[in-house]
Design a protein around this motif. Structure first.
Motif, PDB file in Angstrom:
ATOM      1  N   PHE A 137      -3.443  -7.968   4.768  1.00 36.96           N
ATOM      2  CA  PHE A 137      -3.875  -7.173   5.723  1.00 36.96           C
ATOM      3  C   PHE A 137      -3.470  -5.633   5.356  1.00 36.96           C
ATOM      4  CE2 PHE A 137      -3.559 -10.498   8.787  1.00 36.96           C
ATOM      5  CZ  PHE A 137      -4.294 -10.212  10.206  1.00 36.96           C
ATOM      6  N   ALA A 138      -2.413  -5.143   4.057  1.00 34.38           N
ATOM      7  CA  ALA A 138      -2.786  -4.556   3.495  1.00 34.38           C
ATOM      8  C   ALA A 138      -3.463  -4.362   2.500  1.00 34.38           C
ATOM      9  CB  ALA A 138      -1.314  -4.419   2.318  1.00 34.38           C
TER      10      ALA A 138
ATOM     11  N   GLY B 251       1.858  -3.607  -1.770  1.00 32.69           N
ATOM     12  CA  GLY B 251       1.166  -4.088  -0.327  1.00 32.69           C
ATOM     13  C   GLY B 251       1.659  -3.683   0.125  1.00 32.69           C
ATOM     14  N   LEU B 252       2.993  -3.857   0.934  1.00 32.03           N
ATOM     15  CA  LEU B 252       3.658  -3.761   1.639  1.00 32.03           C
ATOM     16  C   LEU B 252       4.645  -2.029   1.325  1.00 32.03           C
ATOM     17  CD1 LEU B 252       6.025  -3.572   3.296  1.00 32.03           C
ATOM     18  CD2 LEU B 252       7.858  -4.342   1.386  1.00 32.03           C
ATOM     19  N   GLU B 253       4.137  -1.237   0.333  1.00 26.46           N
ATOM     20  CA  GLU B 253       4.179   0.083   0.230  1.00 26.46           C
ATOM     21  C   GLU B 253       3.081   0.640   1.225  1.00 26.46           C
ATOM     22  OE1 GLU B 253       6.588   2.561  -0.315  1.00 26.46           O
ATOM     23  OE2 GLU B 253       7.709   0.260  -0.198  1.00 26.46           O
ATOM     24  N   ARG B 254       1.780   0.153   0.722  1.00 26.74           N
ATOM     25  CA  ARG B 254       0.405   0.402   1.280  1.00 26.74           C
ATOM     26  C   ARG B 254       0.463   0.056   3.056  1.00 26.74           C
ATOM     27  NH1 ARG B 254      -1.645  -1.783  -2.894  1.00 26.74           N
ATOM     28  NH2 ARG B 254      -1.913  -3.920  -2.233  1.00 26.74           N
TER      29      ARG B 254
ATOM     30  N   GLU C  53      -4.204  -7.118  -7.014  1.00 27.36           N
ATOM     31  CA  GLU C  53      -3.222  -6.833  -5.277  1.00 27.36           C
ATOM     32  C   GLU C  53      -2.779  -7.383  -5.207  1.00 27.36           C
ATOM     33  OE1 GLU C  53      -5.733  -2.577  -4.734  1.00 27.36           O
ATOM     34  OE2 GLU C  53      -6.495  -3.924  -4.247  1.00 27.36           O
ATOM     35  N   LYS C  54      -3.440  -8.703  -4.901  1.00 25.21           N
ATOM     36  CA  LYS C  54      -2.450  -9.128  -3.571  1.00 25.21           C
ATOM     37  C   LYS C  54      -1.069  -9.774  -4.824  1.00 25.21           C
ATOM     38  CE  LYS C  54      -6.712 -11.153  -2.830  1.00 25.21           C
ATOM     39  NZ  LYS C  54      -8.319 -11.966  -2.384  1.00 25.21           N
ATOM     40  N   GLN C  55      -1.039  -9.968  -5.761  1.00 24.54           N
ATOM     41  CA  GLN C  55      -0.044 -10.359  -6.558  1.00 24.54           C
ATOM     42  C   GLN C  55       0.997  -9.679  -6.545  1.00 24.54           C
ATOM     43  OE1 GLN C  55      -1.303 -11.767 -10.512  1.00 24.54           O
ATOM     44  NE2 GLN C  55      -2.156 -13.778  -9.722  1.00 24.54           N
ATOM     45  N   ALA C  56       0.979  -8.640  -5.789  1.00 21.86           N
ATOM     46  CA  ALA C  56       1.610  -7.261  -6.122  1.00 21.86           C
ATOM     47  C   ALA C  56       2.089  -7.116  -4.602  1.00 21.86           C
ATOM     48  CB  ALA C  56       0.929  -5.637  -6.548  1.00 21.86           C
TER      49      ALA C  56
ATOM     50  N   TYR D 155       8.423  -3.233   7.792  1.00 19.29           N
ATOM     51  CA  TYR D 155       7.929  -2.035   7.724  1.00 19.29           C
ATOM     52  C   TYR D 155       8.473  -0.741   7.703  1.00 19.29           C
ATOM     53  CZ  TYR D 155       4.034  -5.343   7.144  1.00 19.29           C
ATOM     54  OH  TYR D 155       3.093  -5.974   6.928  1.00 19.29           O
ATOM     55  N   GLY D 156      10.058  -0.671   8.961  1.00 18.95           N
ATOM     56  CA  GLY D 156      10.726   0.203   9.107  1.00 18.95           C
ATOM     57  C   GLY D 156      10.975   0.480   9.559  1.00 18.95           C
ATOM     58  N   LEU D 157      10.270  -0.566  11.380  1.00 19.18           N
ATOM     59  CA  LEU D 157       9.924   0.173  12.702  1.00 19.18           C
ATOM     60  C   LEU D 157      11.708  -0.463  12.800  1.00 19.18           C
ATOM     61  CD1 LEU D 157       7.235  -1.543  13.436  1.00 19.18           C
ATOM     62  CD2 LEU D 157       7.858   0.735  13.054  1.00 19.18           C
TER      63      LEU D 157
END
Length: 143
Positions: free
Chosen positions: A18-19, A33-36, A26-29, A73-75
């Motif tokens: 989903f990121a 992913g969260l930042e994206r 990338e999947k391991q990072a 996600y900061g919501l």
């Protein structure tokens, strides 16, 4: 690999998907992913103003998962006065909900439900009774 480890790995892979991750590296990072995803949220906020949305999540596990995703996600989820515990309010761009938050929630919720069902069934079989099948329809068994 135990059940919890497998579930955690599935959740990480789904988050990476989903990121928008494209490579195994990338999947391991997970943090990247969260930042994206947070960056996508910021983009949505520029083009699609946040609106108040209401979600009804009937079971405690679904709510916990949804609230955790929102907070990740900061919501800032909330409840209005006199709303039921099953109701969650959120000010968020609709596009973000439609394209990121809700699809991710549904996929993770499905995995979590599957895991909880497997664990519960196993525990009942081992500790209570091995037959965990549903009760039969009485109309089919009356002679």
């Amino acid at each position: 690999m135990n059940d919890q480890t497998q579930l955690r790995e599935k959740l990480r892979k789904l988050e990476a998907l989903f990121a928008g991750a494209g490579t195994p590296g990338e999947k391991q990072a997970a943090e990247a992913g969260l930042e994206r995803i947070r960056a996508r949220l910021a983009e949505f906020e520029q083009s699609d103003p946040a609106i108040e949305m209401q979600f009804s999540l009937p079971d405690v596990w679904s709510r916990k998962l949804f609230l955790a995703l929102c907070r990740r996600y900061g919501l800032k989820p909330y409840r209005l006065a006199r709303q039921r515990a099953t109701t969650i309010m959120l000010r968020v761009p609709k596009k973000f909900v439609d394209q990121v938050l809700w699809p991710e929630y549904r996929e993770l919720s499905s995995e979590l439900a599957r895991y909880l069902d497997e664990v519960t069934t196993r525990l009942i079989r081992e500790e209570v009774h091995r037959d965990t099948s549903e009760a039969p329809d009485a109309s089919k068994h009356i002679t």
